[in-house]
Write an enzyme that holds these catalytic residues in place. Structure first.
Site, PDB file in Angstrom:
ATOM      1  CD  GLU A  42       0.755   4.130   4.884  1.00 39.26           C
ATOM      2  OE1 GLU A  42       1.964   4.394   5.004  1.00 39.26           O
ATOM      3  OE2 GLU A  42      -0.144   4.828   5.417  1.00 39.26           O
ATOM      4  CG  HIS A 102       6.637   3.694  10.042  1.00 37.97           C
ATOM      5  ND1 HIS A 102       6.353   2.515  10.691  1.00 37.97           N
ATOM      6  CD2 HIS A 102       6.010   3.630   8.841  1.00 37.97           C
ATOM      7  CE1 HIS A 102       5.595   1.762   9.899  1.00 37.97           C
ATOM      8  NE2 HIS A 102       5.365   2.417   8.772  1.00 37.97           N
ATOM      9  CD  GLU A 125       0.572  -6.636   2.981  1.00 39.80           C
ATOM     10  OE1 GLU A 125       1.415  -7.264   3.642  1.00 39.80           O
ATOM     11  OE2 GLU A 125       0.549  -5.395   2.911  1.00 39.80           O
ATOM     12  NE  ARG A 169       3.778   9.957   4.722  1.00 38.09           N
ATOM     13  CZ  ARG A 169       4.561  10.941   4.305  1.00 38.09           C
ATOM     14  NH1 ARG A 169       4.323  12.166   4.738  1.00 38.09           N
ATOM     15  NH2 ARG A 169       5.555  10.723   3.486  1.00 38.09           N
ATOM     16  CG  HIS A 200      11.089   5.662  10.016  1.00 37.70           C
ATOM     17  ND1 HIS A 200      11.197   6.689   9.102  1.00 37.70           N
ATOM     18  CD2 HIS A 200      10.630   4.587   9.326  1.00 37.70           C
ATOM     19  CE1 HIS A 200      10.812   6.254   7.913  1.00 37.70           C
ATOM     20  NE2 HIS A 200      10.461   4.987   8.011  1.00 37.70           N
ATOM     21  CG  ASP A 203      -0.146  -0.315   2.515  1.00 36.61           C
ATOM     22  OD1 ASP A 203       1.073  -0.045   2.577  1.00 36.61           O
ATOM     23  OD2 ASP A 203      -0.759  -0.839   3.456  1.00 36.61           O
TER      24      ASP A 203
END
Length: 365
Positions: free
Chosen positions: A130, A211, A116, A213, A243, A94
């Site tokens: 995503e 990580h 996936e 957003r 990260h 994604d």
């Protein structure tokens, strides 16, 4: 047969590695294209699995926006499609790379295989971007390689034809088992050696990553304050591979860098991370991949997200949703540390390590 395998981030590379290995075993025609959406973290995985890209677009730029990255990928990958002329483009998951590569292939009338496929939260803002990417890919894909029956059912609800959906398991389990075998055979690198010197065997190890957003800012700060609360225990130590995104790194180091019970380190290579997961007693993370990997290693995961597109892990008792709520994180972690679950009889819901074989079999047929 001409297959183009596209990816750009470390998680994609991990999940594509066993697919690439299977293509090599079968002697099938394929090429690998990486966008390098994550440069350093991607290269670690390429080195470990001995993958040499045929096309390396090297598109990572400092502080680039999603739109600028998308434009770069669309322009550069179109040239690859024109030059190579694949029959099928395989994308994974994604990411921005996955969506834009699928879109570019669609525009050229090239078939798209989505590895996936079918993961859903139903909330376009969680995770962002995503959830939007994976839904958009599903509208473009010709082959939907769903990791679980639940993922297949999500696609069926969206009117995807059943004959185009193949339940395979998740390739991350294939990759994990490959890496675990190497470690059990005595594989060791400098990173693992350095971490070994720091870990205290008489303490419970908490492994942390973050990580997403949607957690930047107040959410990540709350997670860090929860870690400070847990660090007050005398029986734990916390290791946090941070990260490289500045929005993550600045917050984490500002709040946690001076605590003697919390070790902040650079992102580690894939074998070192597998080793850390194997040694940990508890994992705290917002990562989707870790939610899939931990059940195969029989490790509990506190998921610092409000929702998950991988509810199978929650249902069987490996994953525990807390969001970024400081009190919930501490409460759940305390419960799990005081009484670690017995997973002896519980199998991973994400596959048996043969997902890549099923994917290649479908494509060749």
């Amino acid at each position: 047969m001409k297959i183009l395998i596209c990816f750009g981030t470390r998680p994609e590379a991990i999940k594509m590695a066993p697919v690439i290995q299977e293509f090599k075993k079968q002697g099938l025609g394929f090429k690998v294209c990486v966008t390098a959406q994550h440069r350093k973290m991607l290269d670690q995985v390429l080195d470990f699995f001995e993958i040499v890209p045929d096309y390396d677009l090297d598109l990572m730029r400092p502080s680039q926006s999603l739109n600028s990255l998308s434009a770069l990928i669309l322009n550069e990958i179109d040239e690859v499609l024109e030059q190579y002329g694949p029959m099928v483009v395989l994308v994974q998951g994604d990411t921005t790379t996955a969506f834009v590569a699928a879109f570019a292939a669609f525009n050229r009338g090239i078939k798209v295989g989505h590895i996936e496929a079918g993961l859903r939260t139903g909330d376009l803002n969680s995770p962002f971007p995503e959830e939007g990417n994976r839904q958009l890919i599903s509208r473009l894909a010709d082959y939907h390689f769903a990791p679980t029956v639940l993922a297949k059912n999500n696609l069926l609800k969206e009117a995807v034809s059943a004959e185009n959906i193949i339940v395979t398991g998740n390739t991350v389990v294939d990759a994990l088992l490959m890496g675990k075998t190497k470690l059990n055979d005595g594989y060791l690198n400098d990173e693992i050696g350095g971490i070994q010197k720091w870990i205290e065997g008489n303490k419970k190890l908490i492994l942390v990553t973050g990580h997403r957003r949607e957690n930047f800012g107040e959410g990540l700060e709350a997670v860090c304050r929860g870690l400070l609360d847990l660090a007050e225990r005398n029986d734990v130590q916390i290791i946090f591979p941070v990260h490289l995104n500045p929005s993550v790194k600045q917050t984490v180091y500002q709040l946690l860098d001076h605590n003697p019970h919390i070790k902040l380190i650079e992102p580690v290579n894939y074998p070192a991370f597998i080793w850390l997961m194997m040694k940990s007693n508890l994992i705290i993370s917002d990562s989707g991949g870790i939610q899939e990997e931990a059940p195969s290693l029989k490790k509990p995961v506190i998921v610092t997200r409000e929702s998950t597109e991988r509810p199978e892990g929650v249902e069987v008792g490996f994953c525990f949703l807390t969001g970024t709520n400081r009190e919930k994180i501490v409460q759940e972690a305390t419960r799990l540390l005081n009484s670690l679950p017995d997973y002896t009889e519980i199998e991973s819901p994400f596959g048996d390590g043969f997902a890549s074989q099923k994917i290649i079999q479908t494509i060749t047929e």
